[in-house]
Enzyme design. Sequence first.
Site, PDB file in Angstrom:
ATOM      1  N   GLU C  70       0.815  -1.217   0.000  1.00  0.00           N
ATOM      2  CA  GLU C  70       0.000   0.000   0.000  1.00  0.00           C
ATOM      3  C   GLU C  70       0.849   1.268   0.000  1.00  0.00           C
ATOM      4  O   GLU C  70       0.477   2.259  -0.619  1.00  0.00           O
ATOM      5  CB  GLU C  70      -0.960   0.002   1.192  1.00  0.00           C
ATOM      6  CG  GLU C  70      -2.165  -0.920   1.041  1.00  0.00           C
ATOM      7  CD  GLU C  70      -1.880  -2.367   1.412  1.00  0.00           C
ATOM      8  OE1 GLU C  70      -0.731  -2.656   1.813  1.00  0.00           O
ATOM      9  OE2 GLU C  70      -2.780  -3.216   1.303  1.00  0.00           O
ATOM     10  N   HIS C 139     -10.211  -5.872   9.925  1.00  0.00           N
ATOM     11  CA  HIS C 139     -10.908  -5.738   8.641  1.00  0.00           C
ATOM     12  C   HIS C 139     -12.302  -5.145   8.823  1.00  0.00           C
ATOM     13  O   HIS C 139     -13.174  -5.360   7.991  1.00  0.00           O
ATOM     14  CB  HIS C 139     -11.058  -7.105   7.950  1.00  0.00           C
ATOM     15  CG  HIS C 139      -9.799  -7.673   7.416  1.00  0.00           C
ATOM     16  ND1 HIS C 139      -8.812  -8.187   8.222  1.00  0.00           N
ATOM     17  CD2 HIS C 139      -9.339  -7.815   6.141  1.00  0.00           C
ATOM     18  CE1 HIS C 139      -7.820  -8.635   7.470  1.00  0.00           C
ATOM     19  NE2 HIS C 139      -8.113  -8.419   6.207  1.00  0.00           N
TER      20      HIS C 139
END
Lengths: 370, 325, 335
Positions: C70, C139
């Site tokens: 990322e 998550h």
Amino acid sequence: MAAIHPVVMPVWGVIMTEGTVVKWLVAEGDDITPELEIVEIETTKVTGGLEAGVSGKLRRIVADNGSTLPTGALIAVISDPEVPEAEIESFVAGAKTEVPTAPVAPPQPATIRVGDIEINALRLGEDLPGTPLLLLHGFGGDLNTWLFNHGELASDRQVVAVDLPGHGGSSLAFGSGDLASLAGIVAGTLDALGISRVHVAGHSLGGGVALKLAELRSDRLASLTLIAPVGLGAEIGGNYIPDFIAADRTRAIKDVLGRLFADSAAVSRDMVEGVQRFKRLDGAGDALRTIADAVFPDGRQKEDLRRSLGQVPAMVIRGEADRLVSASHVTGLPASVEVITIADAGHMPQMEQPGPVNQAIRRQMAKADA
Amino acid sequence: MSELQLSQAQLLEAYRLMKTIRVFEERAMTEKMGGNVPGGTHLYAGEEASAVGVCMHLGPADQISSTHRGHGHSIAKGCDVDGMMAEIMGKGTGICGGKGGSQHIADLSKGMLGANGIVGAGSPIVCGAALSAQILGKQDVAVAFIGDGAFNQGTTAESLNLASIWKLPAIFVVEDNGFGEATSSAFVQAGEIVERAASFKIPAMKVDGVDFFAVYQAAGEAVSRARAGGGPSVIHTVVPRYFGHYAGDPDNYRTAEEKAAMRKDRDCLKRFRARVDETSLLDAAALDQIDADVEAAIASAADKGRAAPPPALESLTTDVYIRYV
Amino acid sequence: MPQKTFRQAINEALHQEMKRDDRVIVMGEDVAGGSGASGDKDAWGGAFGCTKGLLGAFGPARVRDTPITESAFIGAAGGAALTGLRPVAEIMYVDFVGVCLDQIMNQIAKFRYMFGGTASTPVVIRASYGAGRGGGSQHSQSLYPIFTHIPGLKVVVPSSPYDAKGLLAQAIRDDDPVVFLESKMLYNTTGEVPDGAYTIPFGEANIVREGGDVLLVAIGRMVGVAEEAAKTLETEGISCCVLDPRTPSPLDEDTILEKTEEIGRVVIVDESYPRCGLAADISSLIAERAFPSLKAPIRKVTPPHSPVPYAPVLERAFVPTPDRVVEAVRAVAKG
């Protein structure tokens, strides 16, 4: 025999499937007369008062303020005073156990192609005989302007409402945007629909388009009903056009739409949202500006169409409290033109006072048909 | 590399840039000690040939990112020294209006995407600039100047990987001055920089960063490869760091002998002069004239910076967004 | 008006904006549907199916599957935005921002300010957020307060398909960096979405429902929770206004204050953590600027100060429910 009168969620126009009780204007136990407005109902487009229609006493309020119900659902009970309480009780209980009928899917508009341009048109009563009626809305509006007129007028003839170019579901790119070009596209739409002769009711900009149509194609027009029309005077009250184009935030849109109504509180949240959603579309702003520049340069009307009034049997309707089109626009018209002034209405009499407006349109068509 | 590949004008320009950086940094140190630099600043003196040797290949449409030690890259990429000096002094006339300071000097019109206060942050940004060139079909390249410290950062490993798989026209110039702040790179770095690059299938060269000509040649190969669509390169330049980690760093983690030897033996300006003198390419008088001109220009930049007004208070909250509400 | 899912609305906005502007590119993990694998091209459309069909329409140069790095690809999106592209970069779960926050917080958000107003960084960072799918603590978070805290970022949390499409189009056309967070529980919800492209301006709250007794402020998935509560409360004779700020940054302070002054009772429903969260922020705004109009203390309905749990029974207890909202409204509606 003593009567019980159910008060139900009304059907205002063809696309209304539910309504919200905004505010009861009467209380249980009050005496009711037919013309009395007993409750404020909000639909997707407008807030309006519901008249009782009958005499009696208000016995029960079934739907509280704020509740949303399908059309046809019981919202209150009016009865003769002598009806016993138990009977009212059982009537309400009976109505509650009835499963409300599923709302009928509203009729869907169709896309009509006129050259490169797509026109969104809603046809009702296609199979009915008689000369059809064409409804043309005003600047920044769409065919929902005719919510309270379209279904009502389609009881004995075909009625077609279109979104003008640059409006509603019609193409946002279209020629010059002046009245002649808009009228040409409308004529093309009639050709595509196979309609050779037609009555026209036009509101505001739609009235101007109708007048232009009369000038260019008087052979096709059976009659004209012009509601607060463009074309009979130069000025437009209150800087409406530039303000409408500039308005983007909810508050600004609500403010500018409020100027259209005698009572600006009639503007509902959904009406604001409908305009806002349209204005957010890519190309909508340019479309509105194109028409405004062509028809209303500098915020004033460019064309004087009074001369076209003699071409076709015509009637002019104006709301008494119209802040956009002043009374001077409807004075000094040819003697053959009937002028009707509607009380308690602003620039939107067809929405604010649909009953008398529908009546007037019917009368005008009947006269021309005869 | 033959210095004959460079025109006389180019050689003079290379020298002028390196000298400008050196004098600018010395002046920045003086101004810092004089209390005219309100914040931290990291000086590039000693490393000049690395910035200039690379940037001599770049035009304004090519992009670079820099580090917290960014004055040299900024000057080599064409940033205005008056604006830079004023910026360091926190003045309204600064190149960033006094809002960035030493660690955020940038000039996008010159392809300078910013010095950076975060070690290793420039590598991904340069991948993005290279991606722009690739997608927009331009021949431009993007160069990330990073240090030996940044080479240990995950961002750089990620960026080498990305640049390699996407064949980006990106060049990573690792300026290895031997220290990450005060800690020796030998103490914190595993393996060899060029070997790490090789494991990403990226061509890599190690060069002496005080040798302008060596850097110039290595950069030339890397830039040509990138412009031709051949993908990324790594250039490892070994350079001295004359000052401490920051201006005012006591720098007592290095011995005085080491520092003195470094200045004596590892000076890119002396090396450059010796080389052009040997080959009689440039007249010493011309170089002396540059020295004098640069001294005057930097002195003037400092004078102007000191005299300049601070930023207007209204600028506190401007430029956060292009348009907020 | 056509009915579309939230997912379709996002997909349509991406298609239309990529078609409208060649500089728009899409990058992220699996956004091209899984490149280099043996099966069909773009079989998947990303973790939530939002980018399906983009690869076929716009090709691999503009629709890029990235490595799971990322920092590199969010930073590259920022660098590309500085140099002429308009990237839409996807972080699959907003929780992953932990590995690339520097690029968002220190780089992308600050270029313009640090560089004295000379930079523009038109990048959109899309990510899914929220609990409800058994994603566990890493998550399932609702991290928009982190981004809202950072000057230089705009933050968008849409609650309906209509808003999702119009706000995403605005995000892509916006010249400032935008973090666009999509509740994973909303992807399958449906609503009216026009076929044509349109934009919804940032910083304008949406009054989802009118009502006069209590003001419910909610964003993203919590708008539906607030609406459901409002329906229940209506049967009890309590009418609730539901206000969706749409964008935590810029926040439509005017409308929140105006409605507070009009109604006088406020319940804020939010899925982000309670400490320094969005509910706390809005609550402080109201307390500071509309205190005299309050008829009851402000109530907040938020998760507890705990990570998002995994077990379904715990996860359900974590997320604000209509029942909890109803309870809070009853408490403030009294008196």
